[in-house]
Each structure stands twice: as structure tokens, then as C-alpha cells.
Design a protein around this motif. Sequence first.
Motif, short mmCIF file in Angstrom:
data_model
loop_
_atom_site.label_atom_id
_atom_site.label_comp_id
_atom_site.label_asym_id
_atom_site.label_seq_id
_atom_site.Cartn_x
_atom_site.Cartn_y
_atom_site.Cartn_z
N UNK A 454 0.83 -1.21 0.00
CA UNK A 454 0.00 0.00 0.00
C UNK A 454 0.86 1.26 0.00
N UNK A 455 1.96 1.21 0.73
CA UNK A 455 2.86 2.35 0.77
C UNK A 455 3.40 2.67 -0.63
N UNK A 456 3.79 1.62 -1.38
CA UNK A 456 4.35 1.83 -2.71
C UNK A 456 3.27 2.25 -3.71
N UNK A 457 2.10 1.65 -3.61
CA UNK A 457 1.00 2.02 -4.52
C UNK A 457 0.58 3.47 -4.30
N UNK A 458 0.46 3.87 -3.04
CA UNK A 458 0.07 5.26 -2.75
C UNK A 458 1.18 6.23 -3.15
N UNK A 459 2.44 5.78 -3.06
CA UNK A 459 3.56 6.65 -3.48
C UNK A 459 3.46 6.94 -4.98
N UNK A 460 3.08 5.94 -5.75
CA UNK A 460 2.88 6.16 -7.19
C UNK A 460 1.66 7.04 -7.42
N UNK A 461 0.59 6.79 -6.65
CA UNK A 461 -0.64 7.57 -6.81
C UNK A 461 -0.42 9.04 -6.46
N UNK A 462 0.51 9.32 -5.56
CA UNK A 462 0.80 10.70 -5.20
C UNK A 462 1.30 11.49 -6.41
N UNK A 463 2.04 10.80 -7.30
CA UNK A 463 2.59 11.47 -8.49
C UNK A 463 1.69 11.31 -9.71
N UNK A 464 0.86 10.27 -9.70
CA UNK A 464 0.02 9.95 -10.86
C UNK A 464 -1.42 10.39 -10.56
N UNK A 465 -1.80 11.53 -11.08
CA UNK A 465 -3.13 12.09 -10.78
C UNK A 465 -4.25 11.15 -11.22
N UNK A 466 -4.09 10.56 -12.38
CA UNK A 466 -5.13 9.66 -12.89
C UNK A 466 -5.33 8.46 -11.97
N UNK A 467 -4.23 7.89 -11.51
CA UNK A 467 -4.32 6.75 -10.59
C UNK A 467 -4.96 7.18 -9.29
N UNK A 468 -4.57 8.34 -8.79
CA UNK A 468 -5.12 8.83 -7.52
C UNK A 468 -6.62 9.04 -7.62
N UNK A 469 -7.07 9.60 -8.74
CA UNK A 469 -8.50 9.88 -8.89
C UNK A 469 -9.32 8.62 -9.11
N UNK A 470 -8.73 7.62 -9.79
CA UNK A 470 -9.49 6.41 -10.09
C UNK A 470 -9.48 5.42 -8.92
N UNK A 471 -8.34 5.29 -8.26
CA UNK A 471 -8.21 4.25 -7.24
C UNK A 471 -8.54 4.75 -5.84
N UNK A 472 -8.35 6.04 -5.59
CA UNK A 472 -8.49 6.53 -4.22
C UNK A 472 -9.52 7.66 -4.13
N UNK A 473 -10.66 7.43 -4.78
CA UNK A 473 -11.78 8.37 -4.61
C UNK A 473 -12.25 8.32 -3.16
N UNK A 474 -12.56 9.48 -2.60
CA UNK A 474 -12.99 9.49 -1.19
C UNK A 474 -14.20 8.61 -0.90
N UNK A 475 -15.10 8.45 -1.88
CA UNK A 475 -16.29 7.64 -1.63
C UNK A 475 -16.14 6.20 -2.11
N UNK A 476 -14.92 5.81 -2.47
CA UNK A 476 -14.68 4.44 -2.92
C UNK A 476 -14.69 3.49 -1.72
N UNK A 477 -15.46 2.40 -1.78
CA UNK A 477 -15.49 1.44 -0.66
C UNK A 477 -14.11 0.89 -0.33
N UNK A 478 -13.36 0.52 -1.35
CA UNK A 478 -12.04 -0.05 -1.10
C UNK A 478 -11.11 0.99 -0.48
N UNK A 479 -11.19 2.24 -0.98
CA UNK A 479 -10.35 3.30 -0.43
C UNK A 479 -10.70 3.57 1.03
#
Length: 647
Positions: A454-479
Amino acid sequence: MADLVKQILARPIQLADQVVKIADEASTFKQECGELKSKTVKLVDLLRQAARASSDLYERPTRRIIDDTEQVLEKAHALVLKCRSNGLMKRVFTIIPAASFRKMSAQLENSIGDVSWLLRVSAPAEDRGDEYLGLPPIAANEPILCLIWEQISILYTGSLDDRSDAAASLVSLARDNDRYGKLIIEEGGVGPLLKLVKEGKPEGQENAARAIGLLAKDSESVEHMIHSGVCSVFAKILKEGPMKVQAVVAWAVSELAGNNPKCQDLFAQHNIIRLLVSHLAFETVQEHSKYAIPSKATSIHAVVLASNNTSSNTANDGISKGLEDEDGKLLVKHPLGDPHNQMHNVVASTIAMKTSQNSKSGTNQAHLNGKQNGVNHHHHQSSVLSATATKGRESEDPATKATMKAMAARALWHLAIDNSPICHSITESKALLCFAVLLEKGTEDVQFNSAMALMEITAVAEKDTELRRSAFKPNSPACKAVVDQLLTIIEKADSDLLIPCVKAIGNLAHTFRATETRMISPLVKLLEDREAEISKEASIALTKFAHTENYLHVDHSKAILSAGGAKHLVQLVYFGEQLVQIPALILLSYISLHVPDREDLAKNEVLNVLEWALKQQAMAQNQTLEKLLPEAKSKMELYQSRGSRFH
């Protein structure tokens, strides 16, 4: 191979025949030449035997031994040639020290020993039985090399049990010394090890896969394994092999990916990400679609939906049961509470969205149908995996299942490092939800590897806006499930998972809303009376909330101060270890820059801290603080002068 060995042997055989012929014609030192001839005859007989068995010879020692033998024969040829000198004057003035013959005789004896050993080590295992091969003379200066030759030869010619033992010996050698590992690779050990992984018994497969992982010490070694076909072999095992072997293979994948990031995409191309997530999800969450990666159009909501070609009602019914098994027992706690209410709404909205997209036009419909057919193909592949492997997986003991999950998480962790496409692939599956569940319920190794992933995936998401918006939406159940578990661990603050979880929350700083401040207080608490490493990481994570680039930096800065952050940061800047001083000062500077009028800053005399820091060479010359610190001090002076109303 046989033709190549015959070419290698041709020259020394010719030289040996010439030595024998010239020794017969010797006019001086006849007795000495006779001894050399006798040993050369024995040597050439062995060389011809080797030529006849060329198809069985192990190439690496063959090259080394035959090269040395050829050099010896060249010296012997030159020596006996001197003994054939014609004419009285040549015989009188040709002086050959007696020691030369003794030395040459010893060298020929050594070559005989080397070639004899080569024939024995290359013979099929059943032919030589339990015969002790010993060490050839060539091994006098490097005995470990011949032990490696012997084990690799067994990998080529031995029975499955013998090959398993040889792989275990190579595991021991590779674990003991990095140089031995290099020798194993240089001497051709990777090919037969991979062959054993494919066709050996489970114990042999484990030993061979473990050896491959231990040999992957650097990028050059990993590249050699990639060229040898390690990706396809590992993919086959992860799809169909015994679970104990799959666990070792998953660990080996993590070693290869960790030591050479270039192989990450190659593993992804061989479907290994999908296979690893399948193992991660097994008995972790209910697999409605047998792990089919949904299209991007369905976003991360489809992590929990993960429906196949069933109707909308069937999908709703299946998902509304939450994470229950066939008997209706709850497998894991649902991240959103009651699945019959909130999750049903997510599913319904997702299906409605897909229906709307599918009805835009006939052309779009056909295109989407084509995509659906592609997904169906993945379903088919996955169902094959399930049909051949699920029954065996279910019967495994809990310890093996836990090890498999731990190694799958470890492999995903290393594959995700700095790789956006792989992180997209992971987050578009149900892996995030799996990580959340395993952080709560997994064994210690499973929890740690999940946290690191999770640390590495979120580190990539921090730089990748598209990944951050698709994978870590505030209302996403998994997020939501992931964030809840990360915060639970941070609040407890009593495990090895703390630092990776703190980093992960910091990496997600851009995803939280202004009203979502529950992560601030636990991070601020870590600034007080903690190990320097923990305080440092908490400071860095909070800085990502208070950084100017964060749209909500003012709200987050206020929340940090409301949680008592000013006092802790002042103490860390003044009295903290050097490791934490700079990160604490950077955070304090950003807060001072964004909310300089806060009473908390005045009460804790932050302006004085900034003035003091400007006088410290190490702090003032820090690349980040060089510009930030004067700006923060200047801003503070407008609101927090010594004549301020707060004093």
C-alpha cells in the motif's frame, strides 16, 4: 552442443598425437620422452572418449578443462620437439633441465585427472551410482567451482530426486556467499534450475525456485534470468502449481523485481499481476467473478461489484450479500457497515452508469460489446485457473495459505514500486480491498507486506493524478476500507506496520476533503515522545497535508495546530535528533506561512524558533528551507511581532 564440444576437443587430440609421434623419434632424453609419451597416450585416450560422449558433456567445465589441457599439450609438444634435434652440434648445445620433464609429467598427470573427472561428472547419475567424484586437480585453487560444476551437472543428468538435492545444495551455496551465486549463474545453472521448476516434484520445484530467488542479487543476474525465460516459467507455476511451490515462486518474483525494476513490466505481460491478486483474494474476499479485472469505466466501485455476465438483478443480489460465503457466514467485516444499504446503492449506481454508457450509440455499443468479450476471455482464463487449482488450494493447511498470501503481497509490493501501469492494474482489481482485510486479519508477515504494498502504490498515486482519482476516490469502498485500517494502525502506534502506514496516509494527502480531518490528530500524536524515525515520518506525512501544493493546505494547517502540533514541532526543532529536526522545521515553516495569525503559533513562540533556525547553518542551507524559512519568518512578522496582542 555435441558439435561444439567436438570442435573444442579436436585441437588437443591432434596435439597429443603429435607429441606421441615426436617422442618416438627422440634422439636425446629418450627415457624422459618415453614417460611423457606414456602419459600422453593415456590422456589422448580419455580425450577421444570425451569426443565420443560429447553430447553428454557439461559445457562449462569442458571448456575450462580442455583449454588447460591444450596449453599443457602445447608445452609438451615444444619440449619433445627439442629432443628430436638433428646433428651433433644441435645435440651438444641443446640443454634441457631435468626439472622440465618432471614438471611436464606432473602437468600431464593433472590433465589426465581433470579429463577423467569431467567424464565422471558428465555421466548419467544412474551410471555412476554413489561414486564419490572428488575434486579434479584444476580445482586446487578454487575447490568451490568444481562443487558447483558437480551440482549443475546433476541438474542436467540426474533423476528428479537427485536434481532436487542438487538444487538444495545450490541454495545453500547461494545463500552463503554472493560470489558463489555469481559462479552458479556464470557456469550455466539458471537453465536447468528453471527446467526443474517446470517439471520437478514439489520439493524440487521449491528448491529450484528458491535458488533462482537467491541468485537474483543484482540487475545483471536478473537480466540473465529474464533471457532464460523465468517469466513464463513462474507464470505457469502461479497458475497451476502446488501452493507451497507458488509461495516460493511469488517470493522469487519479489526478489527479481526488487533487484531489477526493468523486469516489472515483463512479469505484468505474463499475467503475473492477475495471478498474484487471485492468490491474495482467495478466501480473503468473495470472488464473484473469479478475479476479472473490470474496465476503467466502472472505476474502483467495481472492485466490490466484480460481476461477470450475469444480469443486473443477479449482480445486485450477489453483491448485496456483502462478503459472505455459500453458507451465509460473514467472511470479513464489511468496510461500509451494512452492505444491504450502502453497498447496494454503489452497485446500483455503477450499473446505471454502465447502462447509460452502453446506450449512447450503435457504434459505441458494438465497441463496448467487444470490450465485454475481452473481459469474458479473462473470465475464461480465470475459470480455468479455478477449475484446476481451487480444489487443491482449499485443502491446503492454514500456514501454507498464510505464507502464500504473504509472498503474493510481497511480490505485488516490489512490482508496484515506481510503476504506474502495474499500480493501475492492481487497483483496478480487488487488491485494495484485500489489503485492507489482510491488514486487519492477516498474520504478521501478511500484514507487513500488505502495508508495504500500500505504501508503494500510494507513493505512485501521489505522483500519478489519474491513478489517484481512479483508485483513491474518497467515496470508494475499497479506499475507505484501506484508510480505516491505516488509521487504526496509526492510532495504536505499537507495531512494525506504523511507518509504512504513516507514509501511505501521507501519500494520500491530496485525496482527502476539507471535512476529512480524522487522520491529522493521530499523526500529530506521533510527534510526541516517539523514536526519531517515527517522528520524522509523521512530520513528512503532515507536511504533505500542509504543503502549498495541497489545495486544502490552509484547512490542514489549522487542523494540525488544533491537534497541538505547534508545541511538538517546536520541541523537535529545538531538541530533536538531527534526523527529525529538518522535517519538523519544514512542516512548521509551511504552517507559519499559511496561517501566520494563529494564536497557537504565538503561544509557542514560533517566530523565535524561525529566527533561531535561520542562524543555524545546517538548517538555513537546506535546499527546501533556503527559500521557505525566510518567507515563513517574514509572514509571521506581519502577524506575530513582539508587540502582538497575543503577548
